[in-house]
Scaffold this motif. Structure first.
Motif, PDB file in Angstrom:
ATOM      1  N   LEU A   1       3.908  -5.652  -6.530  1.00 20.66           N
ATOM      2  CA  LEU A   1       3.400  -4.446  -5.885  1.00 20.66           C
ATOM      3  C   LEU A   1       1.996  -4.702  -5.343  1.00 20.66           C
ATOM      4  N   GLY A   2       1.828  -4.513  -4.032  1.00 23.05           N
ATOM      5  CA  GLY A   2       0.495  -4.621  -3.437  1.00 23.05           C
ATOM      6  C   GLY A   2       0.472  -5.477  -2.194  1.00 23.05           C
ATOM      7  N   ALA A   3      -0.672  -5.450  -1.502  1.00 26.04           N
ATOM      8  CA  ALA A   3      -0.921  -6.204  -0.263  1.00 26.04           C
ATOM      9  C   ALA A   3      -0.066  -5.666   0.902  1.00 26.04           C
ATOM     10  N   SER A   4      -0.185  -6.310   2.050  1.00 28.40           N
ATOM     11  CA  SER A   4       0.563  -5.844   3.223  1.00 28.40           C
ATOM     12  C   SER A   4       2.041  -6.228   3.069  1.00 28.40           C
ATOM     13  N   GLN A   5       2.888  -5.599   3.868  1.00 29.52           N
ATOM     14  CA  GLN A   5       4.322  -5.893   3.797  1.00 29.52           C
ATOM     15  C   GLN A   5       4.569  -7.378   4.079  1.00 29.52           C
TER      16      GLN A   5
ATOM     17  N   GLY B   1       1.309  -2.420  -0.720  1.00 31.29           N
ATOM     18  CA  GLY B   1       0.310  -1.571  -1.376  1.00 31.29           C
ATOM     19  C   GLY B   1      -0.245  -0.479  -0.485  1.00 31.29           C
ATOM     20  N   TYR B   2       0.388  -0.239   0.644  1.00 32.38           N
ATOM     21  CA  TYR B   2      -0.117   0.784   1.563  1.00 32.38           C
ATOM     22  C   TYR B   2       0.856   1.955   1.593  1.00 32.38           C
ATOM     23  N   TYR B   3       0.749   2.788   0.571  1.00 32.94           N
ATOM     24  CA  TYR B   3       1.661   3.930   0.444  1.00 32.94           C
ATOM     25  C   TYR B   3       0.844   5.201   0.225  1.00 32.94           C
TER      26      TYR B   3
ATOM     27  N   VAL C   1       0.435  -6.597  -9.936  1.00 34.10           N
ATOM     28  CA  VAL C   1      -0.116  -5.543  -9.084  1.00 34.10           C
ATOM     29  C   VAL C   1      -1.391  -6.041  -8.401  1.00 34.10           C
ATOM     30  N   GLY C   2      -1.336  -6.112  -7.081  1.00 33.56           N
ATOM     31  CA  GLY C   2      -2.495  -6.569  -6.299  1.00 33.56           C
ATOM     32  C   GLY C   2      -2.919  -5.496  -5.314  1.00 33.56           C
ATOM     33  N   LEU C   3      -3.580  -4.484  -5.851  1.00 35.70           N
ATOM     34  CA  LEU C   3      -4.019  -3.357  -5.011  1.00 35.70           C
ATOM     35  C   LEU C   3      -5.530  -3.325  -4.860  1.00 35.70           C
ATOM     36  N   GLY C   4      -6.212  -4.259  -5.524  1.00 35.98           N
ATOM     37  CA  GLY C   4      -7.670  -4.209  -5.576  1.00 35.98           C
ATOM     38  C   GLY C   4      -8.100  -3.319  -6.736  1.00 35.98           C
ATOM     39  N   ALA C   5      -9.332  -3.552  -7.205  1.00 34.58           N
ATOM     40  CA  ALA C   5      -9.862  -2.779  -8.335  1.00 34.58           C
ATOM     41  C   ALA C   5     -10.622  -1.558  -7.808  1.00 34.58           C
ATOM     42  N   PRO C   6     -10.641  -0.454  -8.514  1.00 40.45           N
ATOM     43  CA  PRO C   6     -10.015  -0.188  -9.812  1.00 40.45           C
ATOM     44  C   PRO C   6      -8.624   0.431  -9.684  1.00 40.45           C
ATOM     45  N   ARG C   7      -8.083   0.419  -8.466  1.00 34.42           N
ATOM     46  CA  ARG C   7      -6.807   1.098  -8.250  1.00 34.42           C
ATOM     47  C   ARG C   7      -5.689   0.510  -9.111  1.00 34.42           C
ATOM     48  N   GLN C   8      -5.602  -0.838  -9.127  1.00 36.39           N
ATOM     49  CA  GLN C   8      -4.516  -1.470  -9.876  1.00 36.39           C
ATOM     50  C   GLN C   8      -4.621  -1.188 -11.383  1.00 36.39           C
TER      51      GLN C   8
ATOM     52  N   PHE D   1      -4.357  -8.128 -10.392  1.00 36.49           N
ATOM     53  CA  PHE D   1      -5.078  -9.339  -9.956  1.00 36.49           C
ATOM     54  C   PHE D   1      -5.603  -9.286  -8.521  1.00 36.49           C
ATOM     55  N   GLY D   2      -6.127  -8.118  -8.127  1.00 30.65           N
ATOM     56  CA  GLY D   2      -6.856  -7.989  -6.856  1.00 30.65           C
ATOM     57  C   GLY D   2      -6.093  -8.498  -5.661  1.00 30.65           C
ATOM     58  N   GLY D   3      -6.673  -9.500  -5.001  1.00 28.90           N
ATOM     59  CA  GLY D   3      -6.022 -10.062  -3.824  1.00 28.90           C
ATOM     60  C   GLY D   3      -5.043 -11.174  -4.178  1.00 28.90           C
ATOM     61  N   GLY D   4      -4.536 -11.175  -5.396  1.00 27.33           N
ATOM     62  CA  GLY D   4      -3.668 -12.259  -5.879  1.00 27.33           C
ATOM     63  C   GLY D   4      -2.397 -12.462  -5.057  1.00 27.33           C
ATOM     64  N   ILE D   5      -1.826 -11.369  -4.556  1.00 31.11           N
ATOM     65  CA  ILE D   5      -0.589 -11.513  -3.766  1.00 31.11           C
ATOM     66  C   ILE D   5      -0.894 -12.270  -2.469  1.00 31.11           C
ATOM     67  N   ASP D   6      -2.072 -11.996  -1.900  1.00 33.75           N
ATOM     68  CA  ASP D   6      -2.482 -12.714  -0.679  1.00 33.75           C
ATOM     69  C   ASP D   6      -2.676 -14.210  -0.949  1.00 33.75           C
ATOM     70  N   THR D   7      -3.125 -14.535  -2.144  1.00 28.13           N
ATOM     71  CA  THR D   7      -3.295 -15.955  -2.483  1.00 28.13           C
ATOM     72  C   THR D   7      -1.922 -16.590  -2.716  1.00 28.13           C
TER      73      THR D   7
ATOM     74  N   TYR E   1     -17.591 -19.836  -0.902  1.00 26.57           N
ATOM     75  CA  TYR E   1     -16.541 -20.177   0.056  1.00 26.57           C
ATOM     76  C   TYR E   1     -15.968 -18.912   0.700  1.00 26.57           C
ATOM     77  N   ARG E   2     -15.708 -17.904  -0.152  1.00 26.89           N
ATOM     78  CA  ARG E   2     -15.145 -16.646   0.372  1.00 26.89           C
ATOM     79  C   ARG E   2     -16.138 -15.962   1.302  1.00 26.89           C
ATOM     80  N   LEU E   3     -17.423 -16.114   0.994  1.00 23.47           N
ATOM     81  CA  LEU E   3     -18.467 -15.510   1.828  1.00 23.47           C
ATOM     82  C   LEU E   3     -18.523 -16.197   3.194  1.00 23.47           C
TER      83      LEU E   3
HETATM   84  N1  UDP Z   1      -4.650  -3.479  -0.880  1.00 25.36           N
HETATM   85  C1  UDP Z   1      -3.481  -2.747  -0.978  1.00 25.36           C
HETATM   86  N2  UDP Z   1      -3.530  -1.427  -0.660  1.00 25.36           N
HETATM   87  C2  UDP Z   1      -4.672  -0.800  -0.256  1.00 25.36           C
HETATM   88  C3  UDP Z   1      -5.857  -1.569  -0.172  1.00 25.36           C
HETATM   89  C4  UDP Z   1      -5.799  -2.917  -0.502  1.00 25.36           C
HETATM   90  O1  UDP Z   1      -2.449  -3.268  -1.351  1.00 25.36           O
HETATM   91  O2  UDP Z   1      -4.622   0.401   0.014  1.00 25.36           O
HETATM   92  C5  UDP Z   1      -4.586  -4.916  -1.199  1.00 25.36           C
HETATM   93  C6  UDP Z   1      -5.129  -5.815  -0.121  1.00 25.36           C
HETATM   94  O3  UDP Z   1      -4.134  -6.018   0.876  1.00 25.36           O
HETATM   95  C7  UDP Z   1      -5.453  -7.054  -0.907  1.00 25.36           C
HETATM   96  C8  UDP Z   1      -5.870  -6.494  -2.276  1.00 25.36           C
HETATM   97  O4  UDP Z   1      -5.398  -5.153  -2.316  1.00 25.36           O
HETATM   98  O5  UDP Z   1      -4.304  -7.839  -1.077  1.00 25.36           O
HETATM   99  C9  UDP Z   1      -7.367  -6.479  -2.520  1.00 25.36           C
HETATM  100  O6  UDP Z   1      -7.902  -7.702  -2.268  1.00 25.36           O
HETATM  101  P1  UDP Z   1      -9.414  -8.064  -2.605  1.00 25.36           P
HETATM  102  O7  UDP Z   1      -9.630  -9.450  -2.152  1.00 25.36           O
HETATM  103  O8  UDP Z   1     -10.327  -6.979  -2.109  1.00 25.36           O
HETATM  104  O9  UDP Z   1      -9.352  -7.985  -4.172  1.00 25.36           O
HETATM  105  P2  UDP Z   1     -10.487  -8.267  -5.231  1.00 25.36           P
HETATM  106  O10 UDP Z   1     -11.693  -8.812  -4.522  1.00 25.36           O
HETATM  107  O11 UDP Z   1     -10.699  -6.891  -5.836  1.00 25.36           O
HETATM  108  O12 UDP Z   1      -9.862  -9.220  -6.186  1.00 25.36           O
END
Ligand code: UDP
Length: 245
Positions: free
Chosen positions: A108-112, A137-139, A161-168, A187-193, A214-216
């Protein structure tokens, strides 16, 4: 019993990667829900101001330091954390262990696009894993209950769940009695990774504790977020010094 160090009020597990791995293997053997959270400096700084987030983190079964700032901060408390343990590395290990047991996984999370790609890559790399559901995660807020029903009806044992904090963290906590999974990992942006949409820093940066740099470089828009790292380290220094007296 957990062996933890309390950093700015949050209990962080004092485990290296191998020990964290043993812990998750144990979670997969059991039947109850285990919430795993992966805070970095930014999330811990937010938790200082957000009592709800603080309580959620402190009610988890496993909290790993997903950020070099957290490892640095632990040194001020006299009981340093052994190493940084990232959410994505632990997720990969959970997939490896789960594959041996043909575990059911829900993402659950990230773009489709990202969550679909992540599912494809997982299926390819961890053949034993049975992906029983994916959801971007865009619902809308009123779709939340239905998503939770989907997860619990899917029979998933592992939920990432990768929705970003503190939502997840808040979502997992709110529905902890309904999910029916053994492991719920935020795990934040874990699905993107996992999908490869966002590249992990080269090993040099990771080993030097410079993944944030690196991320910066890759995403200069994160500048304001990165500034939270020194702010957090300073806050921890003051907190550790004052809590000794
Ligand atoms: N995200 C999501 N729905 C939202 C906003 C964000 O699913 O409404 C996802 C976003 O696509 C990304 C993740 O949440 O995959 C947040 O990534 P970020 O790198 O910000 O996470 P963090 O730095 O908190 O680990």
């Amino acid at each position: 019993m957990r062996n933890t160090v309390k950093i700015v009020g949050i209990e962080i597990d004092k485990l290296d990667f191998l020990e964290a791995q043993e812990k998750v293997a144990g979670f997969l053997e059991g039947d109850s829900l285990n919430m795993i959270f992966t805070p970095n400096s930014e999330i811990l700084l937010d938790a200082v101001k957000d009592r709800e987030l603080e309580n959620i983190l402190n009610d988890a079964q496993l909290v790993i330091p997903d950020g070099i700032g957290v490892v640095i901060a632990s040194k001020f408390y006299g009981t340093p954390l052994k190493e940084r343990v990232t959410g994505v590395d632990l997720a990969t290990k959970i997939l490896e262990l789960g594959a041996q047991k043909n575990c059911k996984l829900f993402l659950l999370g990230a773009s489709q696009e990202s969550v679909t790609l992540a599912a494809e890559k997982i299926q390819e790399e961890f053949k034993g894993i049975n992906i029983v559901g994916i959801r971007n995660g865009y619902y809308l807020e009123d779709e939340e209950e239905q998503i939770i029903d989907e997860i619990s009806e899917s029979g998933a044992e592992i939920l990432f769940v990768g929705l970003g904090a503190p939502r997840q963290e808040k979502l997992i906590y709110k529905y902890k009695d309904k999910l029916g999974v053994k492991i719920a990992l935020g795990f934040g942006g874990g699905i993107d990774t996992l999908s490869g949409t966002v590249k992990r820093a080269p090993e040099f940066y990771q080993k030097a504790g410079l993944e944030w740099l690196y991320r910066l470089i890759k995403q200069p828009s994160r500048f304001k977020r990165v500034l939270k790292l020194p702010k957090f380290v300073l806050l921890a220094m003051v907190d550790a010094a004052t809590s000794k007296y």
